[in-house]
Design a protein around this motif. Structure first.
Motif, short mmCIF file in Angstrom:
data_model
loop_
_atom_site.label_atom_id
_atom_site.label_comp_id
_atom_site.label_asym_id
_atom_site.label_seq_id
_atom_site.Cartn_x
_atom_site.Cartn_y
_atom_site.Cartn_z
N ILE A 31 80.06 15.33 61.58
CA ILE A 31 80.92 16.26 60.83
C ILE A 31 80.37 17.68 60.98
O ILE A 31 79.18 17.92 60.77
N ASP A 32 81.26 18.60 61.31
CA ASP A 32 80.89 20.01 61.44
C ASP A 32 80.44 20.54 60.08
O ASP A 32 81.11 20.35 59.07
N THR A 35 83.06 22.96 58.30
CA THR A 35 84.45 22.56 58.18
C THR A 35 84.99 22.84 56.78
O THR A 35 84.25 22.78 55.79
N SER A 37 88.01 21.31 56.07
CA SER A 37 89.08 20.32 56.10
C SER A 37 88.56 18.96 55.64
O SER A 37 87.60 18.43 56.21
N HIS A 38 89.23 18.41 54.64
CA HIS A 38 88.88 17.07 54.19
C HIS A 38 89.29 16.04 55.24
O HIS A 38 88.70 14.96 55.31
N ASP A 40 88.88 16.40 58.48
CA ASP A 40 87.74 16.31 59.40
C ASP A 40 86.62 15.46 58.81
O ASP A 40 85.99 14.67 59.52
N ARG A 43 87.76 11.79 59.08
CA ARG A 43 87.63 11.28 60.45
C ARG A 43 86.17 11.04 60.81
O ARG A 43 85.83 10.05 61.46
N GLY A 44 85.29 11.92 60.38
CA GLY A 44 83.86 11.74 60.63
C GLY A 44 83.32 10.50 59.92
O GLY A 44 82.52 9.75 60.48
N GLN A 109 79.66 15.67 51.25
CA GLN A 109 80.41 16.41 52.27
C GLN A 109 81.67 17.04 51.66
O GLN A 109 82.01 18.18 51.97
#
Length: 126
Positions: A31-32, A35, A37-38, A40, A43-44, A109
């Motif tokens: 995960i970046d 980010t 974005s939830h 993202d 997906r991570g 996160q």
């Protein structure tokens, strides 16, 4: 069903420690950090779950193989299917340990995403 004769550090403790450690480390790599974005984050986390299930499956296979039960080398296809489901089930059972750890990492996160969004709103960038 195969009976696992004993629970010890090398066949239970160490694999669970490794899976728990991976549940903490892998999301940090996938995960970046910046980010907002939830999606993202989701997906991570999904990639991490698939990876942890795969590692658990591999550990189950290796531990079974080292104990002398060559489950995936039995020969016929019904036995291969049974061995596959056995190792998948054991991998899912290990999720009892790493899933709560991963849930806490996911929560952290998500808090980071909300903190970055709040900073953007406070800075007027939205």
């Amino acid at each position: 069903m195969f009976v696992i004769d004993s629970i010890g550090f090398l066949n239970t403790g160490l694999p669970l420690i490794v899976l728990g450690g991976l549940a903490v480390l892998i999301p940090r790599l996938v995960i970046d950090r910046e980010t907002r974005s939830h999606g993202d984050v989701f997906r991570g986390m999904f990639r991490t779950v698939i990876f942890l299930l795969s590692v658990g499956f591999l550990m189950s296979y290796v531990l079974t193989y080292t104990r002398g039960v060559h489950a995936l080398a039995l020969g016929s296809s019904p036995e291969l299917g049974t061995a596959f489901w056995m190792h998948l089930r054991l991998s899912l059972m290990a999720a009892i340990v790493w899933a709560p750890i991963l849930a806490l990492v996911w929560f952290g996160q998500a808090q980071g995403v909300e903190a970055r969004r709040g900073q953007d709103i406070a800075a007027g960038e939205r």
